[in-house]
Design an enzyme around this catalytic site. Structure first.
Site, PDB file in Angstrom:
ATOM      1  N   HIS A 103       0.848  -1.192   0.000  1.00  0.00           N
ATOM      2  CA  HIS A 103       0.000   0.000   0.000  1.00  0.00           C
ATOM      3  C   HIS A 103       0.886   1.246   0.000  1.00  0.00           C
ATOM      4  O   HIS A 103       1.506   1.540   1.008  1.00  0.00           O
ATOM      5  CB  HIS A 103      -0.853   0.056   1.281  1.00  0.00           C
ATOM      6  CG  HIS A 103      -1.761  -1.114   1.469  1.00  0.00           C
ATOM      7  ND1 HIS A 103      -3.131  -0.989   1.502  1.00  0.00           N
ATOM      8  CD2 HIS A 103      -1.510  -2.428   1.658  1.00  0.00           C
ATOM      9  CE1 HIS A 103      -3.686  -2.167   1.709  1.00  0.00           C
ATOM     10  NE2 HIS A 103      -2.711  -3.057   1.810  1.00  0.00           N
ATOM     11  N   HIS A 144      -6.823   1.486  -4.543  1.00  0.00           N
ATOM     12  CA  HIS A 144      -6.333   1.533  -3.178  1.00  0.00           C
ATOM     13  C   HIS A 144      -5.607   0.235  -2.853  1.00  0.00           C
ATOM     14  O   HIS A 144      -6.090  -0.834  -3.149  1.00  0.00           O
ATOM     15  CB  HIS A 144      -7.548   1.731  -2.261  1.00  0.00           C
ATOM     16  CG  HIS A 144      -7.191   1.764  -0.829  1.00  0.00           C
ATOM     17  ND1 HIS A 144      -7.874   1.058   0.111  1.00  0.00           N
ATOM     18  CD2 HIS A 144      -6.226   2.423  -0.190  1.00  0.00           C
ATOM     19  CE1 HIS A 144      -7.336   1.291   1.279  1.00  0.00           C
ATOM     20  NE2 HIS A 144      -6.334   2.126   1.121  1.00  0.00           N
ATOM     21  N   GLU A 147     -12.501  -9.933  25.797  1.00  0.00           N
ATOM     22  CA  GLU A 147     -11.467 -10.964  25.682  1.00  0.00           C
ATOM     23  C   GLU A 147     -10.378 -10.597  24.675  1.00  0.00           C
ATOM     24  O   GLU A 147      -9.190 -10.821  24.918  1.00  0.00           O
ATOM     25  CB  GLU A 147     -12.088 -12.313  25.302  1.00  0.00           C
ATOM     26  CG  GLU A 147     -12.964 -12.923  26.387  1.00  0.00           C
ATOM     27  CD  GLU A 147     -14.355 -12.305  26.447  1.00  0.00           C
ATOM     28  OE1 GLU A 147     -14.733 -11.574  25.511  1.00  0.00           O
ATOM     29  OE2 GLU A 147     -15.076 -12.557  27.431  1.00  0.00           O
ATOM     30  N   HIS A 182     -21.512 -22.881  26.282  1.00  0.00           N
ATOM     31  CA  HIS A 182     -20.380 -22.696  27.186  1.00  0.00           C
ATOM     32  C   HIS A 182     -19.445 -23.900  27.219  1.00  0.00           C
ATOM     33  O   HIS A 182     -18.484 -23.916  27.990  1.00  0.00           O
ATOM     34  CB  HIS A 182     -20.877 -22.403  28.603  1.00  0.00           C
ATOM     35  CG  HIS A 182     -21.316 -20.981  28.782  1.00  0.00           C
ATOM     36  ND1 HIS A 182     -22.239 -20.384  27.948  1.00  0.00           N
ATOM     37  CD2 HIS A 182     -20.957 -20.031  29.680  1.00  0.00           C
ATOM     38  CE1 HIS A 182     -22.429 -19.135  28.331  1.00  0.00           C
ATOM     39  NE2 HIS A 182     -21.661 -18.892  29.380  1.00  0.00           N
TER      40      HIS A 182
HETATM   41  C1  LIG Z   1      -8.351  -7.560  10.965  1.00  0.00           C
HETATM   42  C2  LIG Z   1      -8.066  -7.181   9.563  1.00  0.00           C
HETATM   43  N1  LIG Z   1      -9.027  -7.273   8.635  1.00  0.00           N
HETATM   44  C3  LIG Z   1      -8.757  -6.958   7.343  1.00  0.00           C
HETATM   45  C4  LIG Z   1      -7.520  -6.562   6.963  1.00  0.00           C
HETATM   46  C5  LIG Z   1      -7.209  -6.280   5.509  1.00  0.00           C
HETATM   47  N2  LIG Z   1      -6.996  -4.841   5.280  1.00  0.00           N
HETATM   48  C6  LIG Z   1      -5.775  -4.305   5.187  1.00  0.00           C
HETATM   49  S1  LIG Z   1      -5.806  -2.653   4.981  1.00  0.00           S
HETATM   50  C7  LIG Z   1      -7.493  -2.629   5.004  1.00  0.00           C
HETATM   51  C8  LIG Z   1      -8.240  -1.346   4.873  1.00  0.00           C
HETATM   52  C9  LIG Z   1      -7.861  -0.485   5.932  1.00  0.00           C
HETATM   53  O1  LIG Z   1      -8.451   0.751   5.758  1.00  0.00           O
HETATM   54  P1  LIG Z   1      -7.872   1.909   6.656  1.00  0.00           P
HETATM   55  O2  LIG Z   1      -7.584   1.406   8.000  1.00  0.00           O
HETATM   56  O3  LIG Z   1      -8.778   3.046   6.507  1.00  0.00           O
HETATM   57  O4  LIG Z   1      -6.470   2.199   6.039  1.00  0.00           O
HETATM   58  P2  LIG Z   1      -6.162   3.032   4.736  1.00  0.00           P
HETATM   59  O5  LIG Z   1      -6.581   2.193   3.610  1.00  0.00           O
HETATM   60  O6  LIG Z   1      -6.892   4.301   4.826  1.00  0.00           O
HETATM   61  O7  LIG Z   1      -4.704   3.160   4.810  1.00  0.00           O
HETATM   62  C10 LIG Z   1      -7.989  -3.903   5.174  1.00  0.00           C
HETATM   63  C11 LIG Z   1      -9.425  -4.230   5.201  1.00  0.00           C
HETATM   64  C12 LIG Z   1      -6.551  -6.474   7.963  1.00  0.00           C
HETATM   65  N3  LIG Z   1      -5.295  -6.110   7.708  1.00  0.00           N
HETATM   66  N4  LIG Z   1      -6.844  -6.776   9.244  1.00  0.00           N
END
Ligand SMILES: Cc1ncc(C[n+]2csc(CCOP(=O)(O)OP(=O)(O)O)c2C)c(N)n1
Ligand SMILES: [Mg+2]
Length: 719
Positions: free
Chosen positions: A56, A304, A456, A517
């Site tokens: 990214h 993105h 948790e 449970h």
């Molecule tokens: C728990 C989790 N779910 C999904 C992802 C996959 N993922 C990586 S970046 C992203 C989007 C994140 O968006 P944001 O936090 O707004 O970051 P930006 O794209 O703006 O940098 C996702 C869904 C992840 N890394 N962790």
């Protein structure tokens, strides 16, 4: 097959390696050195993602001024010693923006420490490492990894979890200050920062942790929220339209805004606001525009979470007044500027802290001695001196009860063992009752009992944060709810942290609470986590040994799996010494004479079923052995010779009995063995009724033994 993408990537990498794209004499036309540094971070991030052809680039480019301002002007961090105990922590919770951290670690000249965080070496991240972003064995993996790249404070990437881990670090900071600071000796006064995105704030674990942080008034905690209104699928208007600021104010946070991520003055003011805030954690909401390349073409070039493409990079570099064909360029003066900023300030901070520590050593040698042990991950001499001995007892006690007693005996000798529970301490028996243990609250930050609330996932993440700060944390819930903590639990294994996860109510033995449970698949799934020691002791004797093993761990987490119901304390004069637990599995009892013809294998409460069946089989003239196998992981570490001694390959008639999913037990049952386990969910009923319904009776074990013996004799002896 040579796809276009692969070809492009290979050519790119080879040009980069040969330096063909480098134009070292050409320098950017940026006059302001701070701007130059920010642009350097940005272009390094772009180039790294492009070379890797994955990752990214947008968020690192947009957040470059934020990380730069924080590190260069505020963070108390000495690049020469990234393990310095009173350093401010920076956690990149938005782990997908990892190049942002790598570029900063590189430019700040952070030095490497070895995986034990003790010995200093060369640079943590070289320019070459950045060139090799996301490549095998490189120092710049796709997401930041603790113990792998120095200066990375926590493994991040699973969104929300890094921010929650930072809460644990902030709690640890408070705790260490309360326990060790003395008038005139602020040995601990560091701050904890986490950089989050929309995804982090959407995650439940971050909400749990933020609620806890607000309650605990962790004024040493600052989350920076990149409010860029976008995540993977598109704008946040698709799924995230809540008012974040209001939510955090409701949590009890101090919320401040920066209207433009490029406004370093406003960023500086926000960080100062954080530092001045005495009572609340701070959320800095930074409005930003994710970068898709040159602002003239916003949104047109790359989706993105994808590299920009070479043309777009050139255009972007031109926009930054950067030579468009230069790659991985660090212009003259940039390293020096970082050295004069974060480097100089960090060194001065650490030097004065070291001088303070010297004086502290003289004034408080005992406390300083404890700190040395904490920092080396060691236990005090005599840490196990108070551990009780449990006499043989046919009625016995639940392993959660014996564990609670051992835990308190250990806690009396290990002052930095801190406990917590997700609102179940009275049931999990994890409350520390030793003198002065007390509760951790905003007004009593030296307390050793954390009330983590019914949270948790955050509990496990907080425990990771405590461990990353040197404490020995345990936290507890019912085994069934380990599922809720899984994301952070597996990170404790990935980070190799000696966190103690205590899970009680370990089987359908919980009885009347019913199938919601009653854990079924939890044991199998915990055993599937690489590097997590899972231990399910069968009696108080094994509980003592389990605690000995667990306390000795330095780079491994453990899950202690304990019963709600009473279990007999075995007579170790009659059965083998519980010290066998340290080898994971051991022979509890053998036939009076002759070799065993059938082996009964159990863990936890089911060991007692196997022992009862053993008696019955003996009465019937069948030669049986009982093996207690409380920990697969410890057993698998033994030499093959030992394992074959316990489970001789020639003895193929076997019964495994465990009140849980059978998945995986085939490895010990073998092709002719019978596995008595759970193949459905449980039911709500008294324990005895459940045991009969699901076949956990000595008679069932006896008939399974006979069935396996028959299977073996039907097949015949392969020899
Ligand atoms: C728990 C989790 N779910 C999904 C992802 C996959 N993922 C990586 S970046 C992203 C989007 C994140 O968006 P944001 O936090 O707004 O970051 P930006 O794209 O703006 O940098 C996702 C869904 C992840 N890394 N962790
Ligand atoms: Mg976003």
């Amino acid at each position: 097959m040579w796809t276009r993408k692969r070809l492009r990537r290979t050519l790119w990498a080879s040009y980069v390696d040969k330096g063909m794209y480098m134009t070292p004499t050409e320098q950017p036309t940026i006059t302001d050195t701070d701007d130059l540094c920010v642009a350097t971070i940005r272009t390094l991030c772009m180039d790294a993602v492009q070379a890797a052809a994955s990752g990214h680039p947008g968020t690192p480019m947009a957040m470059a001024p934020v990380i730069y301002t924080l590190w260069q002007e505020f963070l108390r961090f000495d690049p020469d010693d990234p393990a310095w105990p009173n350093r401010d922590r920076f956690v990149l919770s938005a782990g997908h923006a990892s190049t942002l951290l790598y570029a900063t670690l590189h430019l700040a000249g952070v030095r490497a420490v070895d995986p034990t965080y003790e010995t200093l070496g060369g640079p943590a991240v070289t320019l070459d490492d950045i060139r090799r972003f996301r490549q095998l064995d490189g120092r710049c993996p796709g997401h930041p990894e603790y113990r792998w790249t120095s200066g990375v404070e926590a493994t991040t990437g699973p969104l929300g979890t890094g921010a929650a881990t930072a809460v644990g670090m902030a709690i640890a900071g408070r705790w260490l200050a309360a326990r060790f600071n003395r008038p005139g000796f602020d040995v601990f006064d560091h701050d904890v920062y986490a950089l989050c995105g929309d995804g982090d704030l959407m995650e439940g674990v971050a909400a749990e942790a933020a609620s806890l942080a607000g309650h605990l008034r962790l004024a040493n905690l600052c989350w920076i929220y990149d409010n860029n209104h976008i995540s993977i699928e598109g704008g946040t208007d698709l799924a995230f339209t809540e008012d974040v600021a209001t939510r955090f104010i409701a949590y009890g946070w101090n919320v401040t805004r920066v209207g433009d991520a490029n406004d370093r003055t406003a960023l500086g003011r926000a960080f100062e606001t954080f530092r001045r805030e005495p009572h609340r954690p701070t959320l800095v909401i930074v409005d930003s525009q994710i970068a898709f390349g040159a602002p003239t073409k916003q949104g047109t070039a790359a989706a993105h979470g994808e590299p920009l493409g070479e043309e777009e990079i050139r255009a972007t570099k031109r926009f930054y007044n950067w030579p468009p064909d230069a790659h991985f360029l660090v212009p003259d003066g940039v390293y020096e500027h970082f050295a004069a900023g974060v480097g100089k300030r960090g060194r001065a901070e650490r030097d004065s802290w070291l001088a303070l520590l010297d004086r502290y050593r003289e004034a408080y040698p005992d406390l300083a001695g404890q700190l040395d042990l904490i920092w080396r991950g060691q236990l005090p001499d005599g840490w196990d001196a108070n551990i009780p001995v449990f006499p043989a007892d046919g009625r016995g006690l639940a392993t959660r009860d014996s564990s609670g007693k051992v835990l308190n005996a250990v806690a009396a000798r290990v002052p930095w063992l801190v406990g917590g529970s997700a609102d179940l301490a009275p049931s999990t028996k994890t409350r520390l009752t030793v003198d002065g243990a007390g509760d951790f609250q905003a007004a009593s930050p030296g307390g050793r009992n954390l009330h983590l609330g019914v949270r948790e996932h955050a509990s496990a993440a907080v425990a990771n944060g405590l461990s990353l700060s040197g404490l020995r944390p345990l936290w507890s819930t019912f085994l069934i709810f380990s599922d809720f903590a899984r994301g952070a639990l597996r990170l404790s294994a990935l980070m190799e942290l000696p966190v103690i996860h205590v899970f009680t109510h370990d089987s359908i033995g919980v009885g009347e609470d019913g199938p919601t449970h009653q854990p079924i698949e939890q044991l199998a799934s915990l055993r599937a986590v690489p590097g997590l020691l899972v231990i399910r002791p069968c009696d108080a004797g094994e509980v003592v040994q389990a605690w000995r093993v667990v306390m000795g761990l330095r780079q491994e987490p453990a899950a202690l799996v304990l019963s709600r119901q009473a279990l007999p304390t075995l007579d170790r004069a009659r059965y083998a010494d519980a010290a066998g637990l340290a080898r994971g599995g051991y022979v509890l009892v053998d036939p009076a004479d002759g070799d065993p013809e059938v082996i009964l294998i159990g863990t936890g409460s089911e060991v007692h079923l196997a022992l009862a069946a053993h008696e019955e089989l003996t009465a019937q003239g069948v030669r049986a052995r009982v093996v207690s196998l409380p920990s697969w992981e410890l057993f698998e570490r033994q030499p093959a010779q030992y394992r074959d001694q316990v489970l001789p390959p020639a003895v193929r008639a076997r019964v495994v009995v465990e009140q849980a999913a059978t998945l995986g037990w085939e490895r010990y049952a073998g092709p002719d063995g019978v596995i008595i386990g759970m193949r459905t969910f449980g039911a709500s009923a008294p324990l005895r009724a459940l045991q009969t319904k699901f076949g956990f009776t000595p008679q069932a074990v006896v008939s399974a033994a006979r069935q396996s013996l028959a299977a073996v004799s039907a097949v015949g002896d392969p020899a």
